[in-house]
Design a protein around this motif. Sequence first.
Motif, PDB file in Angstrom:
ATOM      1  N   MET A 185       0.825  -1.255  -0.089  1.00  0.00           N
ATOM      2  CA  MET A 185       0.068  -0.110  -0.002  1.00  0.00           C
ATOM      3  C   MET A 185       0.921   1.325   0.138  1.00  0.00           C
ATOM      4  O   MET A 185       1.768   1.255   0.908  1.00  0.00           O
ATOM      5  N   LYS A 186       0.641   2.073  -0.986  1.00  0.00           N
ATOM      6  CA  LYS A 186       1.371   3.338  -1.074  1.00  0.00           C
ATOM      7  C   LYS A 186       0.796   4.291  -0.025  1.00  0.00           C
ATOM      8  O   LYS A 186      -0.313   4.751  -0.389  1.00  0.00           O
ATOM      9  N   ILE A 187       1.404   5.169   0.443  1.00  0.00           N
ATOM     10  CA  ILE A 187       1.172   6.323   1.384  1.00  0.00           C
ATOM     11  C   ILE A 187       1.314   7.695   0.599  1.00  0.00           C
ATOM     12  O   ILE A 187       2.201   7.772  -0.120  1.00  0.00           O
ATOM     13  N   ASP A 188       0.003   8.269   0.464  1.00  0.00           N
ATOM     14  CA  ASP A 188       0.002   9.483   0.012  1.00  0.00           C
ATOM     15  C   ASP A 188       0.356  10.647   1.005  1.00  0.00           C
ATOM     16  O   ASP A 188      -0.411  11.280   1.564  1.00  0.00           O
ATOM     17  N   TRP A 189       1.715  10.946   0.751  1.00  0.00           N
ATOM     18  CA  TRP A 189       2.255  11.950   1.976  1.00  0.00           C
ATOM     19  C   TRP A 189       1.665  13.371   1.670  1.00  0.00           C
ATOM     20  O   TRP A 189       1.444  14.135   2.767  1.00  0.00           O
ATOM     21  N   GLY A 190       1.422  13.700   0.402  1.00  0.00           N
ATOM     22  CA  GLY A 190       0.715  14.925   0.409  1.00  0.00           C
ATOM     23  C   GLY A 190      -0.626  15.208   0.903  1.00  0.00           C
ATOM     24  O   GLY A 190      -0.699  16.134   1.675  1.00  0.00           O
ATOM     25  N   LYS A 191      -1.414  14.237   0.875  1.00  0.00           N
ATOM     26  CA  LYS A 191      -2.573  14.137   1.596  1.00  0.00           C
ATOM     27  C   LYS A 191      -2.362  14.091   3.089  1.00  0.00           C
ATOM     28  O   LYS A 191      -3.393  14.853   3.836  1.00  0.00           O
ATOM     29  N   LYS A 192      -1.665  13.333   3.741  1.00  0.00           N
ATOM     30  CA  LYS A 192      -1.332  13.074   4.960  1.00  0.00           C
ATOM     31  C   LYS A 192      -1.023  14.443   5.417  1.00  0.00           C
ATOM     32  O   LYS A 192      -1.148  14.700   6.528  1.00  0.00           O
ATOM     33  N   LEU A 193       0.032  15.052   5.080  1.00  0.00           N
ATOM     34  CA  LEU A 193       0.792  16.234   5.563  1.00  0.00           C
ATOM     35  C   LEU A 193      -0.389  17.434   5.558  1.00  0.00           C
ATOM     36  O   LEU A 193      -0.192  18.541   5.970  1.00  0.00           O
ATOM     37  N   THR A 194      -1.175  17.309   4.712  1.00  0.00           N
ATOM     38  CA  THR A 194      -2.182  18.228   4.648  1.00  0.00           C
ATOM     39  C   THR A 194      -3.451  18.077   5.600  1.00  0.00           C
ATOM     40  O   THR A 194      -4.349  18.740   5.766  1.00  0.00           O
ATOM     41  N   SER A 195      -3.613  16.997   6.209  1.00  0.00           N
ATOM     42  CA  SER A 195      -4.538  16.536   7.024  1.00  0.00           C
ATOM     43  C   SER A 195      -4.483  17.119   8.570  1.00  0.00           C
ATOM     44  O   SER A 195      -3.538  16.855   9.151  1.00  0.00           O
ATOM     45  N   ARG A 196      -5.838  17.737   8.957  1.00  0.00           N
ATOM     46  CA  ARG A 196      -5.468  18.240  10.285  1.00  0.00           C
ATOM     47  C   ARG A 196      -5.649  17.078  11.507  1.00  0.00           C
ATOM     48  O   ARG A 196      -5.073  16.951  12.403  1.00  0.00           O
TER      49      ARG A 196
ATOM     50  N   ALA B 255       0.970  24.646  14.811  1.00  0.00           N
ATOM     51  CA  ALA B 255       1.575  25.695  14.238  1.00  0.00           C
ATOM     52  C   ALA B 255       2.234  25.503  13.167  1.00  0.00           C
ATOM     53  O   ALA B 255       1.793  25.708  12.005  1.00  0.00           O
ATOM     54  N   GLY B 256       3.318  24.424  13.383  1.00  0.00           N
ATOM     55  CA  GLY B 256       4.098  24.072  12.049  1.00  0.00           C
ATOM     56  C   GLY B 256       3.272  23.301  11.313  1.00  0.00           C
ATOM     57  O   GLY B 256       3.280  23.468  10.144  1.00  0.00           O
ATOM     58  N   GLY B 257       2.458  22.294  11.633  1.00  0.00           N
ATOM     59  CA  GLY B 257       1.365  21.669  10.711  1.00  0.00           C
ATOM     60  C   GLY B 257       0.431  22.291  10.023  1.00  0.00           C
ATOM     61  O   GLY B 257       0.302  22.127   8.762  1.00  0.00           O
ATOM     62  N   ALA B 258      -0.184  23.496  10.486  1.00  0.00           N
ATOM     63  CA  ALA B 258      -0.792  24.340   9.777  1.00  0.00           C
ATOM     64  C   ALA B 258      -0.070  25.220   8.790  1.00  0.00           C
ATOM     65  O   ALA B 258      -0.366  25.322   7.496  1.00  0.00           O
TER      66      ALA B 258
ATOM     67  N   GLY C 114       0.439  25.064  -2.984  1.00  0.00           N
ATOM     68  CA  GLY C 114       1.435  24.296  -3.990  1.00  0.00           C
ATOM     69  C   GLY C 114       0.495  23.581  -5.040  1.00  0.00           C
ATOM     70  O   GLY C 114       0.884  23.576  -6.222  1.00  0.00           O
ATOM     71  N   PHE C 115      -0.162  22.555  -4.309  1.00  0.00           N
ATOM     72  CA  PHE C 115      -1.168  21.665  -5.256  1.00  0.00           C
ATOM     73  C   PHE C 115      -1.958  22.599  -5.981  1.00  0.00           C
ATOM     74  O   PHE C 115      -2.234  22.326  -7.281  1.00  0.00           O
ATOM     75  N   ILE C 116      -2.670  23.690  -5.498  1.00  0.00           N
ATOM     76  CA  ILE C 116      -3.208  24.395  -6.429  1.00  0.00           C
ATOM     77  C   ILE C 116      -2.736  25.207  -7.244  1.00  0.00           C
ATOM     78  O   ILE C 116      -3.293  25.283  -8.675  1.00  0.00           O
ATOM     79  N   ASP C 117      -1.697  25.727  -7.088  1.00  0.00           N
ATOM     80  CA  ASP C 117      -1.008  26.374  -8.117  1.00  0.00           C
ATOM     81  C   ASP C 117      -0.422  25.256  -9.300  1.00  0.00           C
ATOM     82  O   ASP C 117      -0.513  25.685 -10.644  1.00  0.00           O
ATOM     83  N   ALA C 118      -0.173  24.069  -8.854  1.00  0.00           N
ATOM     84  CA  ALA C 118       0.219  23.112  -9.914  1.00  0.00           C
ATOM     85  C   ALA C 118      -1.005  22.912 -10.820  1.00  0.00           C
ATOM     86  O   ALA C 118      -0.946  22.614 -12.150  1.00  0.00           O
ATOM     87  N   VAL C 119      -1.993  22.664 -10.157  1.00  0.00           N
ATOM     88  CA  VAL C 119      -3.331  22.245 -11.172  1.00  0.00           C
ATOM     89  C   VAL C 119      -3.437  23.628 -11.864  1.00  0.00           C
ATOM     90  O   VAL C 119      -3.817  23.102 -13.298  1.00  0.00           O
ATOM     91  N   LYS C 120      -3.671  24.726 -11.547  1.00  0.00           N
ATOM     92  CA  LYS C 120      -3.818  25.935 -12.185  1.00  0.00           C
ATOM     93  C   LYS C 120      -2.608  25.924 -13.292  1.00  0.00           C
ATOM     94  O   LYS C 120      -3.285  26.306 -14.723  1.00  0.00           O
TER      95      LYS C 120
ATOM     96  N   ILE D 174       2.694  23.994   7.289  1.00  0.00           N
ATOM     97  CA  ILE D 174       3.113  23.008   6.083  1.00  0.00           C
ATOM     98  C   ILE D 174       1.775  22.497   5.211  1.00  0.00           C
ATOM     99  O   ILE D 174       1.923  22.639   4.310  1.00  0.00           O
ATOM    100  N   ALA D 175       0.531  22.440   6.097  1.00  0.00           N
ATOM    101  CA  ALA D 175      -0.490  22.193   5.281  1.00  0.00           C
ATOM    102  C   ALA D 175      -1.014  23.370   4.209  1.00  0.00           C
ATOM    103  O   ALA D 175      -1.293  23.066   3.160  1.00  0.00           O
ATOM    104  N   TYR D 176      -0.747  24.627   4.815  1.00  0.00           N
ATOM    105  CA  TYR D 176      -1.387  25.796   3.952  1.00  0.00           C
ATOM    106  C   TYR D 176      -0.163  25.914   2.705  1.00  0.00           C
ATOM    107  O   TYR D 176      -0.501  25.823   1.696  1.00  0.00           O
ATOM    108  N   THR D 177       0.986  25.675   2.893  1.00  0.00           N
ATOM    109  CA  THR D 177       2.097  25.932   1.858  1.00  0.00           C
ATOM    110  C   THR D 177       1.855  24.465   1.001  1.00  0.00           C
ATOM    111  O   THR D 177       1.992  24.745  -0.279  1.00  0.00           O
ATOM    112  N   LEU D 178       1.798  23.242   1.328  1.00  0.00           N
ATOM    113  CA  LEU D 178       1.318  22.348   0.305  1.00  0.00           C
ATOM    114  C   LEU D 178       0.276  22.385  -0.370  1.00  0.00           C
ATOM    115  O   LEU D 178       0.184  22.079  -1.638  1.00  0.00           O
TER     116      LEU D 178
END
Length: 70
Positions: A1-12, A45-48, A57-63, A50-54
Amino acid sequence: MKIDWGKKLTSRKFWMSLATFVSMMFVALGGTQDRATQITSLIMAGGAAIAYTLGEGFIDAVKSEEEDDG
């Protein structure tokens, strides 16, 4: 099973679980409750940040992909 780290790191839920684990381990090892609260605050605070930055970044990549396709 592959872990989606992008999704994990943006998860509250992920950041709350991590903060709870670390602060409870700190208390279990003899740390004070006040210090555990400070640690939890720093992790959240660090998690917030990181989540915001990622997330942005995902939104900018899609655009960018949409502009290239359009």
